[in-house]
Design a protein around this motif. Structure first.
Motif, PDB file in Angstrom:
ATOM      1  N   SER A 117      -4.537   7.932   0.771  1.00 16.81           N
ATOM      2  CA  SER A 117      -4.324   6.499   0.997  1.00 16.81           C
ATOM      3  C   SER A 117      -4.597   5.697  -0.266  1.00 16.81           C
ATOM      4  O   SER A 117      -3.834   4.794  -0.632  1.00 16.81           O
ATOM      5  CB  SER A 117      -5.222   6.012   2.139  1.00 16.81           C
ATOM      6  N   TYR A 162       5.997   8.814  -3.024  1.00 20.26           N
ATOM      7  CA  TYR A 162       5.027   8.437  -2.005  1.00 20.26           C
ATOM      8  C   TYR A 162       4.980   9.437  -0.851  1.00 20.26           C
ATOM      9  O   TYR A 162       4.004   9.451  -0.097  1.00 20.26           O
ATOM     10  CB  TYR A 162       5.369   7.057  -1.430  1.00 20.26           C
ATOM     11  N   THR A 163       6.012  10.225  -0.675  1.00 21.98           N
ATOM     12  CA  THR A 163       6.076  11.142   0.466  1.00 21.98           C
ATOM     13  C   THR A 163       5.898  12.591   0.029  1.00 21.98           C
ATOM     14  O   THR A 163       4.855  13.201   0.274  1.00 21.98           O
ATOM     15  CB  THR A 163       7.415  10.963   1.200  1.00 21.98           C
ATOM     16  N   ILE A 195       3.071  13.162  -2.827  1.00 18.52           N
ATOM     17  CA  ILE A 195       1.737  12.933  -2.280  1.00 18.52           C
ATOM     18  C   ILE A 195       1.384  14.008  -1.261  1.00 18.52           C
ATOM     19  O   ILE A 195       0.235  14.443  -1.156  1.00 18.52           O
ATOM     20  CB  ILE A 195       1.647  11.530  -1.636  1.00 18.52           C
ATOM     21  N   ARG A 207      -1.749   6.311  -2.831  1.00 18.06           N
ATOM     22  CA  ARG A 207      -0.554   5.523  -2.528  1.00 18.06           C
ATOM     23  C   ARG A 207      -0.757   4.056  -2.890  1.00 18.06           C
ATOM     24  O   ARG A 207       0.144   3.404  -3.424  1.00 18.06           O
ATOM     25  CB  ARG A 207      -0.204   5.665  -1.050  1.00 18.06           C
TER      26      ARG A 207
END
Length: 249
Positions: free
Chosen positions: A114, A144-145, A148, A117
């Motif tokens: 978290s 981000y997807t 991560i 991001r």
């Protein structure tokens, strides 16, 4: 067309070194106390997992001596009581420490992702417009997807497993030296050969993992562009061309 040429001409940054060290440092920066407790639990669990062989040998030796000396079960039980109780206690403590360590690592992993991001989003706010003009939206969202998520596997699974394996190997190595130095030397020779071969194979395969992430980002970027421009694609009857371009990607 000019925009797509700019996107295709963008060069990815070269492979960086020390990423694992930076990752560990950043996780420790966000969760110093919790990570320390989790690492202690993981280390304790790994050490205990490597010790049962010592206690089991003591138990088997005591039972063997009892049979050889025609002793009763009561005499044998007195000889194995302390090793058995110690072994059971270590197992219980190992289960507790393992559960605590995994729970803390789960909390650390989710919180760390978290924060990463959020850090990426804040950093992206300061990027020039040119960056967004030369990168597909799907490519950006892939950071981000997919990227991560790969980082989640490193923090939650790979790092604890690496630490556990290292501690177990070190503990077993000490036990092996205690029992036989020559047999330990033979095993070390085999390990060196395996590490050498693994290094060659792993080093050659690393570029393919990087290429896989880049190809995935490029594919998602293309899909994002086509879905956002779906009305334009249908208006100009560009469906078949879009399918052909997708197959190329």
């Amino acid at each position: 067309e000019r925009k797509m040429k700019n996107k295709s001409s963008v060069k990815h940054a070269p492979r960086q070194k020390g990423i694992l060290k930076r990752t560990i440092k950043s996780v420790f920066h966000f969760y110093p106390k919790m990570l320390t407790v989790s690492l202690i639990c993981i280390i304790f669990n790994a050490v205990v997992s490597a010790l049962p062989s010592l206690f089991m040998q003591t138990v088997f030796s005591a039972l063997k001596d009892a049979v050889a000396l025609n002793q009763t079960w009561a005499d044998a039980w007195r000889a194995i009581t302390i090793p058995m109780v110690t072994l059971i206690s270590l197992y219980v403590l190992s289960i507790i420490s393992g559960a605590i360590g995994k729970q803390l690592m789960a909390i650390i992993t989710q919180g760390y992702l978290s924060k990463m991001r959020e850090h990426m989003f804040n950093k992206m706010q300061d990027l020039p417009i040119k960056y967004f003009d030369t990168h597909n939206h799907g490519d950006i969202m892939s950071y981000y997807t997919n990227d991560i998520d790969s980082l989640r596997q490193v923090v939650a699974e790979s790092l604890p497993q690496l630490l556990t394996s290292a501690i177990m190997v070190l503990t077993l190595f000490v036990i092996m030296i205690y029992y036989s130095l020559w047999l330990t030397a033979i095993v070390l020779a085999g390990i060196i050969f395996v590490v050498f071969v693994t290094g060659i194979v792993g080093g050659g395969a690393a570029k393919y993992f990087i290429g896989q992430q880049r190809a995935m980002a490029k594919t998602e970027g293309f899909i994002e562009e086509m879905m956002n421009g779906q009305k334009v694609v249908k208006a100009f009857c560009h469906e078949e061309e879009a399918k052909a371009d997708f197959d190329k990607v």
